[in-house]
Motif scaffolding. Structure first.
Motif, PDB file in Angstrom:
ATOM      1  N   PRO A   1       0.788  -1.241   0.000  1.00  0.00           N
ATOM      2  CA  PRO A   1       0.000   0.000   0.000  1.00  0.00           C
ATOM      3  C   PRO A   1       0.819   1.289   0.000  1.00  0.00           C
ATOM      4  O   PRO A   1       0.405   2.299   0.572  1.00  0.00           O
ATOM      5  CB  PRO A   1      -0.818  -0.132   1.293  1.00  0.00           C
ATOM      6  CG  PRO A   1       0.031  -0.937   2.197  1.00  0.00           C
ATOM      7  CD  PRO A   1       0.726  -1.933   1.299  1.00  0.00           C
TER       8      PRO A   1
ATOM      9  N   ASN B   1      -4.363  -1.335   8.541  1.00  0.00           N
ATOM     10  CA  ASN B   1      -4.847  -0.863   7.244  1.00  0.00           C
ATOM     11  C   ASN B   1      -5.778  -1.929   6.671  1.00  0.00           C
ATOM     12  O   ASN B   1      -5.321  -2.951   6.152  1.00  0.00           O
ATOM     13  CB  ASN B   1      -3.655  -0.597   6.314  1.00  0.00           C
ATOM     14  CG  ASN B   1      -4.074   0.031   5.001  1.00  0.00           C
ATOM     15  OD1 ASN B   1      -5.222  -0.068   4.589  1.00  0.00           O
ATOM     16  ND2 ASN B   1      -3.119   0.660   4.331  1.00  0.00           N
ATOM     17  N   LEU B   2      -7.067  -1.700   6.768  1.00  0.00           N
ATOM     18  CA  LEU B   2      -8.040  -2.711   6.374  1.00  0.00           C
ATOM     19  C   LEU B   2      -8.148  -2.887   4.860  1.00  0.00           C
ATOM     20  O   LEU B   2      -8.774  -3.831   4.385  1.00  0.00           O
ATOM     21  CB  LEU B   2      -9.419  -2.366   6.943  1.00  0.00           C
ATOM     22  CG  LEU B   2      -9.544  -2.378   8.464  1.00  0.00           C
ATOM     23  CD1 LEU B   2     -10.957  -1.997   8.882  1.00  0.00           C
ATOM     24  CD2 LEU B   2      -9.174  -3.729   9.046  1.00  0.00           C
ATOM     25  N   THR B   3      -7.571  -1.991   4.103  1.00  0.00           N
ATOM     26  CA  THR B   3      -7.651  -2.097   2.644  1.00  0.00           C
ATOM     27  C   THR B   3      -6.392  -2.715   2.041  1.00  0.00           C
ATOM     28  O   THR B   3      -6.322  -2.893   0.829  1.00  0.00           O
ATOM     29  CB  THR B   3      -7.884  -0.720   2.010  1.00  0.00           C
ATOM     30  OG1 THR B   3      -6.759   0.121   2.277  1.00  0.00           O
ATOM     31  CG2 THR B   3      -9.137  -0.071   2.579  1.00  0.00           C
ATOM     32  N   ALA B   4      -5.406  -3.039   2.870  1.00  0.00           N
ATOM     33  CA  ALA B   4      -4.137  -3.553   2.358  1.00  0.00           C
ATOM     34  C   ALA B   4      -4.087  -5.069   2.446  1.00  0.00           C
ATOM     35  O   ALA B   4      -4.669  -5.669   3.345  1.00  0.00           O
ATOM     36  CB  ALA B   4      -2.971  -2.958   3.150  1.00  0.00           C
ATOM     37  N   SER B   5      -3.384  -5.665   1.529  1.00  0.00           N
ATOM     38  CA  SER B   5      -3.132  -7.102   1.598  1.00  0.00           C
ATOM     39  C   SER B   5      -1.982  -7.381   2.552  1.00  0.00           C
ATOM     40  O   SER B   5      -1.128  -6.528   2.789  1.00  0.00           O
ATOM     41  CB  SER B   5      -2.798  -7.654   0.217  1.00  0.00           C
ATOM     42  OG  SER B   5      -3.946  -7.658  -0.605  1.00  0.00           O
TER      43      SER B   5
ATOM     44  N   PRO C   1      -7.246  -9.583   1.797  1.00  0.00           N
ATOM     45  CA  PRO C   1      -7.084  -8.397   2.634  1.00  0.00           C
ATOM     46  C   PRO C   1      -6.887  -8.771   4.089  1.00  0.00           C
ATOM     47  O   PRO C   1      -7.552  -9.653   4.619  1.00  0.00           O
ATOM     48  CB  PRO C   1      -8.405  -7.648   2.425  1.00  0.00           C
ATOM     49  CG  PRO C   1      -8.964  -8.183   1.159  1.00  0.00           C
ATOM     50  CD  PRO C   1      -8.517  -9.607   1.090  1.00  0.00           C
TER      51      PRO C   1
ATOM     52  N   SER D   1      -9.914  -8.832   6.335  1.00  0.00           N
ATOM     53  CA  SER D   1     -10.962  -9.842   6.200  1.00  0.00           C
ATOM     54  C   SER D   1     -11.016 -10.761   7.419  1.00  0.00           C
ATOM     55  O   SER D   1     -11.954 -11.538   7.573  1.00  0.00           O
ATOM     56  CB  SER D   1     -10.734 -10.683   4.934  1.00  0.00           C
ATOM     57  OG  SER D   1      -9.558 -11.451   5.057  1.00  0.00           O
TER      58      SER D   1
ATOM     59  N   ASP E   1     -10.259  -2.539  14.048  1.00  0.00           N
ATOM     60  CA  ASP E   1      -9.074  -2.321  13.213  1.00  0.00           C
ATOM     61  C   ASP E   1      -7.802  -2.122  14.043  1.00  0.00           C
ATOM     62  O   ASP E   1      -6.908  -1.379  13.645  1.00  0.00           O
ATOM     63  CB  ASP E   1      -9.273  -1.117  12.286  1.00  0.00           C
ATOM     64  CG  ASP E   1      -9.407   0.210  13.032  1.00  0.00           C
ATOM     65  OD1 ASP E   1      -9.584   0.186  14.270  1.00  0.00           O
ATOM     66  OD2 ASP E   1      -9.336   1.268  12.379  1.00  0.00           O
TER      67      ASP E   1
END
Length: 540
Positions: free
Chosen positions: A154, A327-331, A337, A340, A464
């Motif tokens: 990210p 960071n909930l949008t990062a792999s 993710p 998840s 988070d």
């Protein structure tokens, strides 16, 4: 077989071989290390240091997630030696953990090959000597694990990647410090701080104007939290011990004992030299050391004085700690993710309250958790468990709650594989504590002052929070974590204050699966070292 069929069959065989090759084992990286004593002068005084391949700090391990690391360690010291891996999970393989509860030491003049896999891991970590009081002599180094190319990161690739190993240091040799502890006393105040094995102004990081760099910072010290900052530059946090974080911006950041994190720094100031500063936290006096951030087109040296650190103490630090978010949008290391994993929606199966203390037992200073001060066994616990050697330890020798009655014990706590536990670290003392759990990540769901109670759960972050391997507990405060017990083995739970660890503030968590399957835990390695009561038992 017809002539026309042979090319087709040959092509099919070639395709099969290519498929097997492309889908074979994960890559291997091989290292050969020689551990020796050597003269070092980190604070201007000659000391006996522990060198790896003649280096202090030791070589940097650079790898990619899922790599297999084969590290052949030759012990050229005149005493037994072990290396451990701060934050490397060792999935299904506590045989490679490198602490005395799991491994026999490498005898002088002999070698041992660690076989590690950085399975499903990314981020910044470090290795260190775990036996005796060797950590006070060096022998540590950085570990960085990159994401695979198919996994998005990210943030844009930085122009450079620097590892910073910082922490307190003593001018006395490690043997003298060990003698102080063995005689029942606590360590004196540290003599100074080091950055990458050097004192003030001993190290330079060169950058190009306008470019962004990644700094991986680890606190490898013995007793003290630190604060990190760079004169005139902002720090953008991007990773905490293997978890991509929200990219918050800080002027400075606290790094507690045993912790690691990554920040991005953009060289966006006028071209000259700037101070890189590390100072102690929550100490009187405050120790400070510096390095230099040098622009490649620098027009001059540093000016003014190094910037000061935070002027407020606990409140500032605890608010910063709460701001560390996932960071909930990062792999993560896998192409799914990180967010998840809804850790806050899983019911915990057990609550463990761990309270640190500093008792005097038999007239000597000791440190304890839940009133138990750990004493090393005569045989590694992992070997005793594997070979069913009785009398080495007792399951349940440390309780889930504080009990009173301080005593010495080889403390082992039983735990069930695939359990999901709430662990509350409670600190009634006046100093900051730092706790590490080998073989596991945990979610830091809450921290606050005062005494923990079940009502404290209403303030947990169940959405988070950051996950990590080492967490601080502030004075007269508590910290709560949720931890999936997803790794079978015998795992060290310890204070990262190395004097406290050495004098008993640790225990072992035996995560057990009745299946006894290689799917859950790797078999005993072929090159296992045997010692204590395990000598003479059948090797694989």
């Amino acid at each position: 077989m017809g002539e026309k069929q042979r090319p087709i069959i040959a092509l099919l065989l070639l395709s099969t071989l290519l498929f097997q090759f492309s889908n074979g084992e994960d890559p291997y990286r091989f290292f050969t290390w020689n551990v020796s004593y050597g003269d070092i002068y980190p604070l201007g005084v000659k000391q006996q240091g522990i060198l790896i391949n003649g280096q202090f700090p030791g070589p940097l391990i650079e790898s990619t997630t899922n790599d297999n690391l084969v590290i052949n360690v030759f012990n050229s010291l005149d005493e037994p030696f072990l290396l451990s891996w701060n934050g490397i999970m060792q999935r299904r393989n506590s045989w490679q953990d490198g602490v005395f509860g799991t491994n026999c030491p490498i005898p002088p003049g002999q070698n041992f090959t660690y076989n590690l896999q950085v399975k499903d891991q990314i981020g910044s970590f470090f290795y260190f000597p775990s036996l005796a009081f060797h950590k006070a002599a060096g022998g540590y180094g950085g570990i960085k694990i990159a994401s695979r190319s198919v996994i998005p990161v990210p943030f844009a690739p930085p122009a450079g990647d620097y590892t910073i190993l910082a922490g307190d240091w003593f001018k006395q040799n490690h043997t003298d410090l060990k003698a102080i502890l063995d005689n029942g006393h606590d360590l004196p105040f540290p003599d100074g701080l080091l950055i990458n094995g050097r004192g003030s102004n001993g190290f330079t990081f060169t950058v190009d104007q306008g470019k962004t760099y990644r700094f991986r910072i680890s606190n490898v010290g013995l007793t003290t939290s630190i604060n990190f900052r760079i004169q005139g530059h902002k720090l953008i946090l991007v990773e905490v011990e293997g978890t991509h974080s929200l990219q918050n911006t800080y002027d400075s950041i606290d790094v507690h004992l045993g912790q690691s994190l990554s920040v991005l720094v953009t060289a966006d100031q006028p071209p000259k030299d700037y101070y890189v500063v590390v100072s102690t936290r929550f100490t009187t006096p405050v120790l400070t050391t510096t390095s230099t951030l040098r622009y490649s087109n620098s027009a001059g040296g540093v000016d003014a004085a190094p910037p000061g650190g935070p002027t407020t103490q606990i409140d500032w630090s605890i608010n910063q700690a709460r701001s560390l978010r996932r960071n909930l949008t990062a792999s993560g290391p896998r192409p799914n993710p990180q967010g998840s994993y809804h850790y806050g929606l899983i019911n915990t199966t057990r609550t463990i309250r761990l309270v640190n203390s500093a008792p005097v037992i038999n007239g000597k200073q000791r440190y304890a958790v839940n009133s138990v001060s750990f004493i090393p066994p005569d045989t590694p616990l992992k070997l005793a468990d594997h070979f069913k050697i009785s009398g080495v330890f007792s399951l349940g020798s440390i309780q889930d709650n504080p009990t009173g009655g301080d005593h010495l014990q080889t403390a082992v706590m039983p735990a069930d594989f695939r359990g999901y536990v709430e662990v509350v670290f409670e600190n009634p003392e006046d100093t900051v504590q730092s706790w590490h759990v080998d073989g596991h990540h945990f979610f830091v769901v809450g921290m606050d002052g005062g005494q923990w109670s079940t009502a404290s759960r209403t303030g947990y972050n169940l959405r988070d929070t950051i996950s990590r391997v080492t967490v601080q507990v502030y004075p007269k405060s508590w910290t709560a974590v949720y931890m999936p017990l997803d790794n079978v083995g015998m795992w060290n739970v310890r204070s990262e204050n190395w004097a406290r660890q050495y004098l008993g503030q640790q225990f072992y968590l035996r995560v057990y699966s009745p299946a006894n399957s290689w799917r859950d835990e790797a078999p005993i390695p072929n090159n296992v070292l045997l010692c204590g009561r395990a000598v003479g038992h059948h090797q694989p």
